[in-house]
Design an enzyme around this catalytic site. Structure first.
Site, PDB file in Angstrom:
ATOM      1  N   ILE A 481       0.830  -1.203   0.000  1.00  0.00           N
ATOM      2  CA  ILE A 481       0.000   0.000   0.000  1.00  0.00           C
ATOM      3  C   ILE A 481       0.866   1.256   0.000  1.00  0.00           C
ATOM      4  CG2 ILE A 481      -2.009  -1.121   0.996  1.00  0.00           C
ATOM      5  CD1 ILE A 481      -1.244  -0.018   3.740  1.00  0.00           C
ATOM      6  N   LYS A 717      10.925  -6.344  12.891  1.00  0.00           N
ATOM      7  CA  LYS A 717       9.620  -6.210  13.544  1.00  0.00           C
ATOM      8  C   LYS A 717       8.566  -5.486  12.713  1.00  0.00           C
ATOM      9  CE  LYS A 717      11.233  -6.271  18.360  1.00  0.00           C
ATOM     10  NZ  LYS A 717      11.446  -5.430  19.556  1.00  0.00           N
ATOM     11  N   GLY A 718       8.950  -4.693  11.733  1.00  0.00           N
ATOM     12  CA  GLY A 718       7.936  -3.947  10.973  1.00  0.00           C
ATOM     13  C   GLY A 718       7.760  -2.533  11.498  1.00  0.00           C
ATOM     14  N   GLU A 721       3.524   1.319  11.500  1.00  0.00           N
ATOM     15  CA  GLU A 721       2.627   2.038  12.395  1.00  0.00           C
ATOM     16  C   GLU A 721       3.297   2.739  13.571  1.00  0.00           C
ATOM     17  OE1 GLU A 721       0.325  -1.580  12.158  1.00  0.00           O
ATOM     18  OE2 GLU A 721      -1.489  -0.402  12.080  1.00  0.00           O
TER      19      GLU A 721
END
Ligand code: MOS
Length: 758
Positions: A481, A717-718, A721
C-alpha cells in the site's frame, strides 16, 4: 530465554542487500504512470456505476423512484434494495478477515437506513458523467427516525466488549488497589482526553473495476489490502465458484487500514457485473470516502498517582469509543498503559457506545495512536507537577518486563531510543519552565513522548521459481500500500540467494498467489518476509545439492553451511576460488527451473512466553505565535527500535509518513458531525484538514540497534505504524511547554490554544 537457531548462510553474506537503502523496485513504474490502479483498467464494453448515498442518518426508505434516471439515454440500470437479486443469507457469508463481532453491513439489503451516506442505489450508465448525473435524478423519500451520533451525549450508555478479532485482547484484570493507591499518592494527575474521529483519506479513492470475460469469468481490480480477503467475500456473497473470479490489487494508492475490509464499492461493482453480465467500474467520490470506516471518536480518562521521587503508584486508564449498532468494532486503547511503565496498582477499562454510524475501522496504529496519546500527556503533566524532566520520569518508571503479563520482552531498546533521540534533538538544552523559550513573537516549546506498537506475525506462504537464466520470481498474495513490500521482499529473496536485485521479481496483489493474510498491523515484513526467506532457503538447499552432484564439481562434498551465495554464484566459504555460477549449476545438472513453495509460522513457543513490541521516542519542537495562536511544528526527531531494519530508505519513509500523520492527528484532523443531521460536515479535502508540505518540518528518523532472534528468522519487527504513536502527545506536550496551555482535546486547533492564552 528460548534460543532460536540461526539458519545457515542467512545474513552471513558479506554484501547482501538486507539492510541497504535500496530504492523502490516499483518506483519507476509509479512515476512513469505504468503502475495501474483499480479504476484504470478497462474493456471495450465497460459500464460505469455511481452510488446514491442516503440523505438521512437513520430511518427507512418509503419510496424510491428511478424513472427519471432511467429515462436518460445511456442509463442502463438502477439497482436498489427493491430489485437486487437474492444474495447470501447468513451473516458468516458476509464476514471478512477483519470483521469484528456482529452482523456485517449489507449494501442494498432492505429499506432500513443505519447511518448517513449509506449507499442506497447504484446507477449504471454508459459513462461516468452520465451515471453521476442520473444519480441525482433518483428520487428517494424517507421516513426519518431519531438518530444518536454524539458520543459525549451517549457515553453513559456503554458496555464492555468481550474478546474478539485476531489481535484484540480485552484489558487485563486490575492489579493492586489502584483507587486507594491513587488517593494515597502525594502527586496526582487526573484528566480527560477527547479524540475526534479521523477518516483514512488515501489519495486514491476506493474503486473497483470488474472485467467480465467472454467465458463468464471475472477479473476484479479492487483497491484493497487483501486480494484474497475480497476474493473469499465476493465468492461467498454472490455464490460464485472461487475459480471463476480473480481479485487483483498490485498497486494501491494509500489505504492506512481503509482497505482491510471489503468496501461497498466492491459489492456494487460485482452486483452490476454479475447481473448485467458486462464489465463495470464503480468509484467512490471524495465525500463518499466518508461513508465507511474511520478511526473512532474516543473519550479517555487517565489518572496517575506518584511518589515525590516520580515512582508511579497508581495508574487508571479508561476509554470509551463509538461503534456501530451492527458490529462491535474494538481496538486496543488502554492495555498499552499497563505495559509501558512499572506500576503495582493499575486499572484499565475499555467500553463501547453504539451510535448510528458506520462501523469504525482500523487506522494506522489503531488504539495505540489514541491511547498512548492520553497516557503520554498525563505523564508530561505528572512530570510538571513533580518538577521533573519528562524524560527522567519515563526512565524512573522504565520496565524491562511486560507488567501486564510478567513476561520479558523479546527485545526492547526503548532506553536507547530515549538516549539517542534526546541527544540528536538536543534535549539537554531544554529550559524546564513553560514559556521560558522564545524567539521574537514565537513561543518555543520542546515536548517528548514514548511510543509502542505490537510486533505481530501471521502465517503466510510464498512461491519461488528460479530459471536456468538465473532469474528468480517470488510471489505471495500480500499487498503493497506504498509501504515498500515489493522492494523489501525482493531484497530478502536476493539476499538468501546472493542475486543482484535486478534479477529478482516479486509478485503480489493477486488472489491466485500463495496464501497471505491482509496487509496490516505492521506485520507484513514479519509474516510474508519469513515465507519469502523460507522458500528461498529451499531453493538454496536444492542448488547446493545439485552443485555437489557431479564428480568434477568444485563444490563436491561441501556442506550447505559452508557455501556462500553471492553475485549469482555458489562459493566455498573458506576457498573462494572454488565456485560455480547458479546458471552453471542448473545447466550442468540439466535443470531448467527450480520451483518451491513454503509456509512460515510464528515461533509460537517464544510468543507464548514473551511480549513482542516495537518502541519509539519522539521529540518535537513547536513554535506558537503568542498573538495569533498559530502552531507550527518546527522539527521532529523520531527514534525507533524495531529490530533489524531490512531497508532503511523505505523504513524511513514509513516513519516520516507516520509522523506527518501524527502532526495531522495532533493539530488538524477531525471529522465533525452535525448531530442534528447525524452527518459529517467536513467531508472533503477542503474542510477536512491534513498536513500539507508547509505544515511538515524536518523529520529526523533514527533507528536504534535492536537484536531480536525470537521475533522471526529475519529479526525484523515492521515499521508501518510505530511512527505515528506518541507524536500527537509530543506535540501537545511541546505546546504546553511553549505556552503553558494544556489542551487535551484533539485536534489542537489554534482556537483552543488562544482560549488558554487569554
Ligand atoms: Mo493497518 S490500520 O493495520 O492497515
Amino acid at each position: 530465554m528460548i534460543a532460536i537457531p540461526s539458519i545457515p548462510g542467512f545474513l552471513k553474506e558479506p554484501n547482501g542487500p538486507i539492510g541497504k537503502p535500496v530504492s523502490r523496485v516499483d518506483g519507476r513504474k509509479k512515476v512513469t504512470g505504468n503502475a495501474h490502479y483499480a479504476a484504470e483498467f478497462t474493456l471495450p464494453d465497460l459500464a460505469h456505476g455511481y452510488i446514491v448515498s442516503s440523505a438521512i442518518a437513520r430511518g427507512r426508505i418509503t419510496r424510491i423512484d428511478t424513472a427519471a434516471a432511467l429515462a436518460l439515454p445511456g442509463v442502463i440500470h438502477v439497482f436498489t434494495h427493491e430489485n437486487r437479486p437474492s444474495l447470501a443469507w447468513f451473516d458468516r457469508k458476509w464476514k471478512d478477515d477483519d470483521a469484528p463481532k456482529g452482523a456485517p453491513f449489507r449494501p442494498l439489503y432492505d429499506a432500513e437506513i443505519h447511518h448517513a451516506l449509506q449507499p442506497v442505489a447504484l446507477v449504471i450508465a454508459e459513462s461516468f458523467e452520465l451515471a453521476r448525473y442520473a444519480a441525482r435524478l433518483v428520487h428517494i423519500e424517507y421516513e426519518a427516525a431519531p438518530h444518536q451520533t454524539d458520543l459525549r451525549a451517549n457515553r453513559a450508555d456503554s458496555f464492555t466488549p468481550g474478546k474478539d478479532k485476531g489481535g484484540f485482547q480485552p484489558p487485563p484484570k486490575p492489579r493492586g488497589d489502584p483507587e486507594q493507591a491513587f488517593l494515597d499518592s502525594p502527586v496526582q494527575v487526573d484528566a480527560e482526553f477527547t479524540q475526534a474521529a479521523e477518516y483514512h483519506n488515501p489519495m486514491e479513492m476506493h474503486a473497483t473495476t470488474v472485467l467480465h470475460h467472454d467465458d463468464g469469468t471475472l477479473t476484479v481490480h479492487d483497491k484493497t489490502q487483501g486480494a484474497q480477503n475480497c476474493h473469499t467475500y465476493i465468492c461467498n456473497v454472490f455464490g460464485l465458484a472461487k475459480s471463476a473470479v480473480r481479485v487483483m490489487s498490485p498497486f494501491v494508492g494509500g489505504a492506512f487500514g481503509s482497505g482491510l475490509r471489503p468496501q461497498h464499492q466492491l459489492f456494487m461493482a460485482m452486483l452490476a457485473a454479475t447481473q448485467l453480465k458486462r464489465s463495470v467500474r464503480v468509484e467512490l467520490s471524495r465525500p463518499q470516502m466518508f461513508s465507511f470506516g474511520h478511526r473512532p471518536e474516543t473519550i479517555q480518562r487517565v489518572a496517575l498517582g506518584a511518589d515525590r521521587d516520580g515512582t508511579l503508584r497508581a495508574l487508571i486508564h479508561e476509554a470509551v469509543q463509538e461503534s456501530s449498532r451492527n458490529e462491535n468494532y474494538v481496538e486496543i486503547v488502554v492495555n498499552w498503559s499497563g505495559q509501558q511503565y512499572k506500576c503495582d496498582n493499575v486499572r484499565l477499562d475499555y467500553t463501547l457506545t453504539r451510535l448510528d454510524v458506520h462501523t469504525p475501522l482500523d487506522q494506522r496504529a489503531p488504539g495505540a495512536a489514541t491511547g498512548v496519546t492520553a497516557l503520554e500527556i498525563a505523564m508530561d503533566e505528572l512530570a510538571g507537577k513533580l518538577g521533573m524532566d519528562p524524560l527522567e520520569l519515563r526512565l524512573r518508571n522504565y520496565t524491562e518486563t511486560d507488567p501486564n503479563t510478567g513476561n520479558p520482552f523479546s527485545s526492547k531498546e526503548l532506553r536507547a531510543c530515549f538516549q539517542q533521540g534526546a541527544e540528536r534533538f538536543g534535549w539537554a538544552k531544554r529550559s524546564p519552565a513553560p514559556r521560558s523559550m522564545r524567539d521574537g513573537r514565537e513561543l518555543i516549546g520542546w515536548g517528548m513522548a514514548a511510543g509502542v506498537w505490537d510486533a505481530m506475525q501471521g502465517q503466510a506462504a510464498a512461491k519461488a521459481v528460479l530459471g536456468v537464466d538465473g532469474k528468480l520470481g517470488v510471489s505471495s498474495a500480500t499487498a503493497d500500500i506504498g509501504t515498500g513490500t515489493y522492494t523489501v521482499m525482493t531484497q530478502i529473496a536476493a539476499d538468501v540467494l546472493g542475486l543482484p536485485i535486478g534479477e529478482v521479481t516479486f509478485c503480489l496483489g493477486d488472489s491466485s498467489l500463495p496464501t497471505a493474510p491482509i496487509e496490516g498491523g505492521s506485520w507484513t515484513v514479519s509474516t510474508v518476509g519469513s515465507a519469502v526467506k523460507a522458500v528461498c532457503d529451499r531453493v538454496r538447499s536444492q542448488l547446493v545439492t545439485l552443485a555437489g552432484k557431479r564428480d568434477d564439481s568444485p563444490l563436491k562434498g561441501v556442506a550447505e553451511e559452508d557455501v556462500l551465495f553471492a553475485d549469482g554464484h555458489l562459493i566455498v566459504r573458506d576457498d573462494p576460488s572454488r565456485r560455480l555460477s547458479i546458471t552453471d549449476v542448473m545447466r550442468g545438472s540439466g535443470t531448467l527451473s527450480i520451483e518451491e513453495e513454503a509456509r512460515a509460522l510464528p515461533y509460537l513457543l517464544a510468543r507464548a512466553r514473551h511480549t513482542f513490541a516495537t518502541h519509539s521516542a519522539v521529540f518535537v519542537e513547536v513554535r506558537v505565535d503568542e498573538d495569533l495562536g498559530t502552531i507550527r511544528v518546527a522539527r521532529v526527531v523520531s527514534a525507533i527500535a524495531a529490530g533489524r531494519i531490512i531497508n532503511p530508505k523505505t523504513a524511513r519513509s514509513q516513519i516520516q509518513g507516520a509522523v506527518v500523520w501524527g502532526i495531522g492527528m495532533g493539530l488538524e484532523e477531525g471529522a465533525f458531525t452535525d448531530h442534528r443531521l447525524g452527518r459529517v460536515m467536513n467531508h472533503d479535502y477542503a474542510e477536512y484538514h491534513v498536513p500539507v508540505n508547509a505544515d511538515v518540518p524536518d523529520i529526523d528518523v533514527l533507528f536504534v540497534e535492536e537484536h531480536d532472534d525470537m521475533v522471526n528468522a529475519l529479526g525484523a519487527k515492521g515499521v508501518g505504524e510505530i511512527g505515528i504513536v506518541g507524536v500527537p502527545a509530543a506535540i501537545a506536550n511541546a505546546i504546553h511547554h511553549a505556552t503553558g496551555v494544556r489542551v487535551r482535546d484533539f485536534p489542537i486547533t489554534l482556537d483552543k490554544v488562544l482560549a488558554g492564552l487569554r
